[in-house]
Each structure stands twice: as structure tokens, then as C-alpha cells.
Design an enzyme around this catalytic site. Structure first.
Site, short mmCIF file in Angstrom:
data_model
loop_
_atom_site.label_atom_id
_atom_site.label_comp_id
_atom_site.label_asym_id
_atom_site.label_seq_id
_atom_site.Cartn_x
_atom_site.Cartn_y
_atom_site.Cartn_z
N ASN A 58 16.06 -3.55 1.43
CA ASN A 58 15.08 -3.57 1.72
C ASN A 58 14.68 -5.18 0.48
O ASN A 58 14.59 -4.86 -1.01
CB ASN A 58 13.53 -2.89 1.78
N ARG A 69 15.83 -4.51 6.04
CA ARG A 69 14.60 -4.47 6.88
C ARG A 69 13.73 -5.79 6.45
O ARG A 69 14.59 -7.03 5.63
CB ARG A 69 12.99 -4.53 5.37
N HIS A 127 4.47 -3.92 9.27
CA HIS A 127 4.59 -2.34 9.59
C HIS A 127 4.67 -1.99 10.47
O HIS A 127 4.27 -0.60 10.61
CB HIS A 127 2.61 -1.78 8.63
N ASN A 131 -0.41 -0.42 -0.90
CA ASN A 131 -1.51 -1.95 -1.02
C ASN A 131 -1.23 -2.62 -0.26
O ASN A 131 -2.71 -3.87 -0.28
CB ASN A 131 -0.54 -2.29 -2.11
N GLY A 132 -0.66 -2.54 0.83
CA GLY A 132 -1.03 -3.56 2.42
C GLY A 132 -1.69 -2.99 3.38
O GLY A 132 -1.23 -1.30 3.00
N ARG A 168 -6.08 -8.18 -0.63
CA ARG A 168 -5.56 -8.50 0.18
C ARG A 168 -7.10 -8.41 0.99
O ARG A 168 -7.59 -7.16 1.45
CB ARG A 168 -4.97 -8.61 1.12
N CYS A 185 -6.37 2.72 -5.96
CA CYS A 185 -6.86 3.66 -5.26
C CYS A 185 -7.11 4.76 -6.41
O CYS A 185 -7.90 5.32 -6.85
CB CYS A 185 -6.51 4.32 -3.69
N ILE A 236 -2.58 5.91 0.24
CA ILE A 236 -2.88 5.86 0.07
C ILE A 236 -3.23 6.85 1.20
O ILE A 236 -4.20 8.54 0.81
CB ILE A 236 -4.21 4.61 0.22
N GLU A 291 10.04 4.58 6.51
CA GLU A 291 10.49 3.40 6.88
C GLU A 291 12.35 2.68 6.54
O GLU A 291 12.96 2.94 7.71
CB GLU A 291 9.86 2.50 5.86
#
Length: 393
Positions: free
Chosen positions: A8, A86, A175, A206-207, A236, A279, A327, A380
């Protein structure tokens, strides 16, 4: 042995994992980072513990040499039988994982305008890995491929038709690997065939993105042509009025690039709180009465709950809501707060189950008698390895 090396590659980092396909066990994983700073470093985790290797040169080629060195050292190099990569954006070219050849490399290059930050780095990883493993099969797994099953009514924007036909302006979603993996795991936890499930998958890190998955296929998702659309994220903004670009340009004299940079890197949890995009830090600050942190978390959970309810529309029913990502898997507060907004769908939180569901645990956090909310740990890298095997078999 048949082990898949998962790569990745980011613009200044290279994440990897070595997965044993027979047991789906991660033998080795690591991250080469700060690749263009003064002291690039490779951190490796294995059963033997954690190892930090200082890289002697900058760049991705040196990172790949470092990874090869570690594999050799641990007597694992000869066991690598395939490499899975990826790739963030596959446009409409790729509807599934694909074995890499010259035509595939060119198609990934053609998608660079759709993902200018990610695809060039992904290509770099492919090139370096193909030099390192010239005789092995290489497979590309695309973040966008899982969402290619969305119907046109879900992926088209209400824009002039030629912008889609000639320039590919549409919703692609991201994702995908994570959403595919956790919905398969959720079906097992529910004891139902995947083909008979209607699931909402919330990948929160974070995304952040949310996907409606019907019978194992993506039918709608929150991210759009780029990963900026949808939920509030770490840095974002998620959804906003597109005319904000014009307003900020006219009011503050900002360029298009400056506005876009603020929306991608200085907004979200960080922007609202004025404190952090993490978070954990925000929850700590909220508990100490920090108004910005409190508001940031309130907005995050409210927007998430609205999207969960919206995803019930393409599904027709909701068998389960899945929380995943850093999160989703670890924030008891975010799960509790989000479900408190979703009484209309009949969710009833079990506080005890919710409190115990952290640190990689998977299972339900709701009481019986209504739709299920589950925590499912994403993986993933494992999904990339499984899809690599599928393509090659």
C-alpha cells in the site's frame, strides 16, 4: 508456502504486510515512512516483536530494498508467491481485482486526474515491487471497484450529461476493500447468507465513509468522485454547499487550490474543534469541558446518523449497522451518540456490550428485538491477499 506480499504505497510512505493464505495469518507487517525527510525509517512488526530499521537513502526504492532485507533476514523471501497492490482509483475501467500487465498500468495512469494524490504513488509502488519481484504475479485491488455495482441513479450527479460521458464526472466511492471485508464478516456473525443481507457499513477513521450493501453488493455510498464528499472526517469537511468555493474566493481572495486545501486538510473534526483531528484527544477534551471538541463530536455523530438513515432507502430494510475503522472499532462514545439519534430505525444500545467492544473485538452492541449494531474489525490487507488469491486461481 503461498504467502502474499501486500503493498500500500503512499506519496511519502510504503505500508506492507505478508499474509499466509492458508491460515490468513499476518506473518509480518510494517511501514516505511518519512521517505523524503532527513531520516527515513522502516518499522516492522512480527511475532518476534517490533523492529526499527533506519533507511540509508530517501525514496520508495530504498524502502522496498529495506522490506526485501527484512524478508530475507527472517527467511521469508523465498515464500512470497504473489504481490497484491492497493490502488485508490480504478475509474470505470475496473470492476474487480485485476492481474497487472502493461494495459492495466496504463489504465491506472489514465485515472490519475481522478486521484492526483494517490494513483501516482500507487503506480510507484507497483513499479518498485515489479523490479523487486519480476517473476511473481502482481495484482491490483481498487478502492473504487466494490462500488461499481451501484445503479446509475446512485452514482450520477445532476450535472450536464457530457461532463459524465466525456470526463467521467460521477460518484465512485472509496474504502471498498474495507466495506467488502466487514460486510462478509458481519454476515457470518449474523448467521445469514451474505446474499440475504441488507447492511450499512460505516468505516470511520481519519477518512470516513458509509456504504449500503445489499446481498453483498454496494448499492450506494457516501464518498463521491473524490474522498471529500459525505461524512465529516478527521480533516475533511464532507458535504457542503459547492458555492462556498465562490464565497471564500470572493470574500478572502483565496484561489481554488487554497479553498480545496482547507476543505481537505484543515476542516472536519480538526476545523470545528480547533484542536485535533484525533477522536481520542477530542473525547478527552470534551470530558474536560472543551466546547470546540464537544461540538466537533456532536456534528460528527449527527451527520453519521443522518447518513445511516439515508442508506436505509436503497436497502429497503436494515439487518445491521456495522462500525469499523479506528474510530468505529474503538470509540464507545461515537457509537453510543450515533445510535441515540437512530431511534426511528429501532436501535437499542446495550451499554455493557458497547463498553466491552474495543481493541479489535467484534460483536453486537445492541439489545435483542430490533436491528443489530455490530463492531467488526476491518482488515484491508487480508482482503487484498484474499482477492489476489481469487484472481490468480
Amino acid at each position: 508456502m503461498h504467502d502474499t506480499l501486500v503493498i500500500n504505497c503512499g506519496s511519502s510512505s510504503l505500508k506492507f504486510a505478508l499474509i499466509r493464505l492458508s491460515s490468513q495469518e499476518t506473518l509480518l507487517s510494517g511501514l516505511a515512512e518519512k521517505l523524503f525527510e532527513a531520516e527515513p525509517v522502516l518499522t516492522v512488526k512480527s511475532a518476534a516483536g517490533k523492529q526499527v530499521v533506519k533507511l540509508s537513502e530517501q525514496g520508495h526504492a530504498e524502502a522496498m530494498r529495506g522490506i526485501l532485507g527484512v524478508l530475507q533476514e527472517q527467511d521469508l523471501l523465498s515464500q512470497v508467491s504473489s504481490v497484491g497492490h492497493r490502488v485508490v482509483h480504478g475509474g470505470e475501467f475496473f470492476k474487480s481485482a485485476t492481474r497487472i500487465d502493461a494495459a492495466v498500468v496504463q489504465a491506472i495512469r489514465d485515472c490519475i486526474p481522478l486521484a492526483p494524490l494517490h494513483n501516482p504513488a500507487n503506480l510507484l509502488g507497483i513499479e518498485e515491487a515489479m523490479k523487486a519481484f519480476p517473476d511473481l504475479p502482481h495484482v491490483a485491488i481498487f478502492d473504487t471497484a466494490f462500488h461499481q455495482t451501484m445503479p446509475e441513479q446512485a452514482y450520477r450527479y445532476a450535472l450536464p450529461d457530457n461532463l459524465y460521458q466525456e470526463h467521467g464526472v460521477r460518484r465512485y466511492g472509496f474504502h471498498g476493500t474495507s466495506h467488502q471485508y466487514v460486510t462478509q464478516q458481519a454476515a457470518k456473525l449474523l448467521g445469514k447468507p451474505l446474499e440475504d443481507t441488507c447492511l450499512v457499513s460505516a468505516h470511520l477513521g481519519n477518512g470516513c465513509s458509509i456504504t449500503a450493501v445489499k446481498g453483498g453488493q454496494s448499492v450506494d455510498t457516501s464518498m463521491g468522485m473524490t474522498p471529500l464528499e459525505g461524512l465529516v472526517m478527521g480533516t475533511r469537511s464532507g458535504d457542503l454547499d459547492p458555492n462556498i468555493h465562490l464565497f471564500l474566493s470572493q470574500t478572502l481572495g483565496w484561489t481554488l487550490e487554497q479553498v480545496t486545501n482547507v476543505l481537505n486538510k484543515k476542516s472536519g473534526l480538526l476545523g470545528i474543534s480547533g484542536l485535533s483531528n484525533d477522536c481520542r484527544e477530542l473525547e478527552e477534551a470534551k470530558n474536560q469541558g472543551h466546547a470546540g471538541a464537544t461540538l466537533a463530536l456532536e456534528v460528527f455523530c449527527y451527520r453519521l446518523a443522518k447518513y445511516v438513515a439515508a442508506m436505509a432507502v436503497p436497502l429497503g430494510r436494515v439487518d445491521a449497522l456495522i462500525f469499523t475503522g479506528g474510530i468505529g472499532e474503538n470509540s464507545r462514545f461515537v457509537r453510543e451518540k450515533t445510535l441515540s439519534h437512530l431511534g426511528i430505525l429501532g436501535f437499542h444500545l446495550d451499554p455493557e456490550k458497547n463498553a466491552g467492544m474495543v481493541g479489535g473485538q467484534s460483536g453486537p452492541i445492541t439489545r435483542e428485538g430490533g436491528p443489530v449494531a455490530l463492531v467488526v474489525g476491518t482488515n484491508e490487507e487480508r482482503m487484498i491477499a484474499l482477492q489476489t488469491r481469487e484472481v490468480l486461481s
